[in-house]
Each structure stands twice: as structure tokens, then as C-alpha cells.
Design an enzyme around this catalytic site. Structure first.
Site, PDB file in Angstrom:
ATOM      1  N   LYS A 110      46.893  59.931 -96.238  1.00 10.53           N
ATOM      2  CA  LYS A 110      47.970  59.920 -97.270  1.00 10.53           C
ATOM      3  C   LYS A 110      48.492  61.347 -97.184  1.00 10.53           C
ATOM      4  O   LYS A 110      49.992  61.774 -97.249  1.00 10.53           O
ATOM      5  CB  LYS A 110      47.402  59.723 -98.457  1.00 10.53           C
ATOM      6  CG  LYS A 110      48.605  59.478 -99.784  1.00 10.53           C
ATOM      7  CD  LYS A 110      48.434  58.399-100.483  1.00 10.53           C
ATOM      8  CE  LYS A 110      49.584  57.924-101.215  1.00 10.53           C
ATOM      9  NZ  LYS A 110      49.449  56.791-101.957  1.00 10.53           N
ATOM     10  N   LYS A 190      47.711  48.488 -87.217  1.00  8.93           N
ATOM     11  CA  LYS A 190      46.727  47.645 -87.979  1.00  8.93           C
ATOM     12  C   LYS A 190      47.100  46.726 -88.857  1.00  8.93           C
ATOM     13  O   LYS A 190      48.011  47.156 -89.386  1.00  8.93           O
ATOM     14  CB  LYS A 190      45.752  48.844 -88.358  1.00  8.93           C
ATOM     15  CG  LYS A 190      44.591  47.973 -89.401  1.00  8.93           C
ATOM     16  CD  LYS A 190      44.098  48.926 -90.612  1.00  8.93           C
ATOM     17  CE  LYS A 190      43.214  48.133 -91.428  1.00  8.93           C
ATOM     18  NZ  LYS A 190      42.919  48.651 -92.686  1.00  8.93           N
ATOM     19  N   LYS A 193      47.910  45.454 -95.828  1.00 11.53           N
ATOM     20  CA  LYS A 193      48.618  45.227 -96.645  1.00 11.53           C
ATOM     21  C   LYS A 193      49.832  46.295 -97.148  1.00 11.53           C
ATOM     22  O   LYS A 193      50.859  45.863 -97.574  1.00 11.53           O
ATOM     23  CB  LYS A 193      47.932  44.837 -98.220  1.00 11.53           C
ATOM     24  CG  LYS A 193      46.995  43.654 -98.282  1.00 11.53           C
ATOM     25  CD  LYS A 193      45.998  43.870 -99.255  1.00 11.53           C
ATOM     26  CE  LYS A 193      44.501  43.375 -98.926  1.00 11.53           C
ATOM     27  NZ  LYS A 193      43.506  43.677 -99.412  1.00 11.53           N
TER      28      LYS A 193
END
Ligand code: ADP
Ligand code: TRP
Length: 323
Positions: A110, A190, A193
Site C-alpha cells: 500500500k 491475482k 476483491k
């Protein structure tokens, strides 16, 4: 044998969750005491809408049950129904070195993307360690992307035992399903969600078709040999036996098999594979109270399973009244 695992309810479950997690959880039920939870505290670093959080817990519970989790045999509970985990998380966080968390890939990724991270994301591996250590499980089945988190939980357990001179926590073992590597998403990254590249097994057929047809491929003409390492073939092979795969991949490498045909066949296989689960899900959905009852019963059993470990931990750390 005690088996523990969880799924974060940050979105609706997809093929990656099914092959990387749910299917293993369901298969392992027969081998021991399964404790499975829906990680809604973990969803708090991404989902910031209370109503949505509640709905997603329900969706994930329905998915689990539809895919074969048997609530008589295994424990299925909502993480926030057992808030003791937050206490344990604090206890463990107090002996977790900063350096360990700074190496955490969820946090590092992140920050590398230039996004600001909050404390919850930074401390995520500590909460995950608490989820696990609270039950002293023998194995923790997860997808390969969660391996680092289990290793961190081992380090944290070892450290607590060392600091307080007591063997309170068992060092957890990851169980990575052989052969199921990371399931690719429709864009080749990958499936996640967070990337909007998912295929959800319970989407209506029309929506699923649209998503399958949109799987990225290169522009190799129909007659030319295909690269069977491509994400489309990886997805297809999830629904095929080894013999079918060898035959199909042979044809693809020889040329003459178009991507459109592969996609159509993938869609048909996927609908077929999930059909019984889809039917079970529809039945459960028609009885809305049942899911809550299952989660409530799971909470009672989870608390019972955690109590001895939590008592030993508080006692070793000198918390609360001496008993
Ligand atoms: P997501 O990345 O979609 O947020 P989660 O992190 O909630 O998924 O993952 C829940 C479980 O599903 C984990 O055990 C994880 O390893 C597994 N999983 C998630 N995505 C994949 C994937 N693409 N391939 C294999 N396993 C996956
Ligand atoms: N972090 C896991 C995931 O994103 C979910 C999870 C939370 C978990 N706590 C856990 C998995 C404990 C196994 C054990 O997939």
C-alpha cells in the site's frame, strides 16, 4: 486435529477464494475440528459502511454454507461476535517488534503504491495472529499469499512464550494447498476483491458470461499455437481433470483452438461445477434467520474453544485478578 481459518468479508467471494480457501476448508472438515470465521474486523481497513459490512458477512456466510461447510460439524462464526480477539490483539501487539510489521507485504504494498496506510492495516498481522493463537490450532489452511502472515503469527507466539516464560501458544503451521497456486483474475493479475477482476461463482449466468468473455488474451489468431501459461488457460484448468487438460492444451499448442471457444467452454464448466452449490445457496437465502442462528451457535462454540487459551494468556501476562 484443530483447523482454523478465516475469510475477510471485504467483498463477495470469488473463484480465488473458492479454490484458495473455501474448498480446502470444506475438504478438511472431515479430518478434525474446523473453526472458520468471517473476518469483519479485518474488513474495517477497507469497508467503511456499516450496513455494507453486515450484508457482506451474510453473503460470505451463505457462500461458505453453499459450498459445503457443515455447521453441525464445524464452527462458523462472525469475528466481531468474539471481541476477546481485540484484547488478545493488544496483548500480542505489545510484544511485536515494529520491524516485523514493517516487513508486512499488505502494508508495504500500500505504501509502495503511494497510498496512505492507517494503523489498522499496519497492525493487521497482529490481529490475524490473535485470530489464530486464540485457539491453538494445529493447522491453518490458507492461500499462498497468506503464508507470510502465518509466519508472523509464529514469530509472535514464540515471542510471547519467551517473554512470559510460559508455553501458552502453539506455533501455528500453514497448510498451503498443493497445486492451487494463485488464481489469476480476468486482467491477468491475482484475482482479488480489491482489483475488480473477479469471477464470482454465484453471479447470474449472464453476468458471469460477460466477465468470462472479458478475460484478457493476446491477439494470437485462431489458427496459431497458443501459450497455455496464459491466465485464461489457468482458469480453464481449474475445472478440468489432468487428462482433459493434457488433451486440451495439446490442441491449443498445435493451433486451431480459438480463445472464444476456450471461454465458452470455461463458462459451461464453471456453471456446471457450481450448479449444486448455487441451488443450495438459493435454498438458504430463502430462510434468512437460519444464517444468523448458525453464526450465533458458532459464536458460543468458538468462545468455549478460546476460553482456556485466553485464560492461560491473561494469567501468564498478569492481567486481571489472580485466579
Ligand atoms: P481478496 O484478495 O479477494 O481480498 P482475501 O484476502 O479475503 O481475498 O482472501 C481470502 C482467502 O482466499 C485467503 O486464504 C487467500 O489466500 C485466498 N485467496 C484470495 N485470492 C486468491 C487467489 N487469487 N488465488 C488463490 N487464493 C486466493
Ligand atoms: N487475512 C486473511 C485473508 O485476507 C483472512 C484471515 C484473517 C485469516 N484472520 C485469519 C486466515 C486467520 C487464516 C487465519 O485472507
Amino acid at each position: 486435529m484443530r483447523i482454523l481459518s478465516g475469510i475477510t468479508s471485504s467483498g463477495e467471494c470469488h473463484l480465488g477464494n473458492y479454490f484458495g480457501a473455501i474448498r480446502q476448508h470444506v475438504d478438511l472438515q472431515a479430518q478434525g475440528e474446523g473453526i472458520y470465521f468471517i473476518a469483519d474486523y479485518h474488513s474495517m481497513t477497507s469497508v467503511r459502511d456499516g450496513e455494507l459490512r453486515r450484508r457482506l458477512v451474510r453473503e460470505v456466510a451463505l457462500d461458505y454454507l453453499a459450498c459445503g461447510l457443515d455447521p453441525e460439524q464445524s464452527i462458523l462464526y462472525r469475528q466481531s461476535d468474539v471481541p476477546e480477539v481485540c484484547e488478545l490483539s493488544w496483548i500480542l501487539g505489545s510484544i511485536t517488534p515494529m520491524g516485523l510489521l514493517e516487513r508486512g507485504h499488505a502494508y508495504k504494498d500500500k505504501v509502495a503504491q503511494g497510498l496512505s496506510a492507517d494503523h489498522g492495516l499496519f497492525a493487521y498481522p497482529v490481529l490475524m495472529a490473535a485470530d489464530i493463537l486464540m485457539y491453538n490450532p494445529d493447522i491453518v489452511p490458507v492461500g499462498s499469499d497468506q503464508k507470510q502472515h502465518i509466519e508472523m503469527a509464529r514469530d509472535i507466539a514464540q515471542r510471547f512464550n519467551h517473554v512470559y516464560g510460559a508455553e501458552v501458544f502453539k506455533l501455528p503451521e500453514p497448510r498451503i494447498l498443493e497445486g492451487v497456486s494463485i488464481v489469476p483474475g480476468t486482467d491477468g493479475r491475482k484475482m482479488s476483491k480489491s482489483y475488480q477482476n473477479t469471477l464470482r461463482m454465484f453471479w447470474p449466468a449472464k453476468q458471469l458470461k460477460k466477465a468470462v468473455m472479458a478475460i484478457v488474451t493476446d491477439s494470437t489468431p485462431v489458427d496459431a499455437p497458443k501459450d497455455t501459461e496464459a491466465p485464461l488457460f489457468h482458469l480453464w484448468s481449474l475445472f478440468a481433470s489432468k487428462e482433459e487438460r493434457d488433451e486440451f492444451f495439446g490442441r491449443a499448442r498445435a493451433g486451431g483452438l480459438g480463445y472464444g471457444d476456450v471461454k465458452k467452454d470455461l463458462l459451461a464448466r464453471m456453471l456446471d461445477f457450481f450448479e449444486p452449490m448455487r441451488a443450495r445457496r438459493a435454498e438458504l437465502e430463502a430462510r434468512p434467520d437460519e444464517v444468523e442462528e448458525i453464526l450465533a451457535a458458532g459464536c458460543v462454540r468458538a468462545r468455549e474453544a478460546a476460553a482456556p487459551v485466553l485464560d492461560a494468556c491473561r494469567s501468564a501476562a498478569g492481567l486481571g485478578r489472580q485466579t
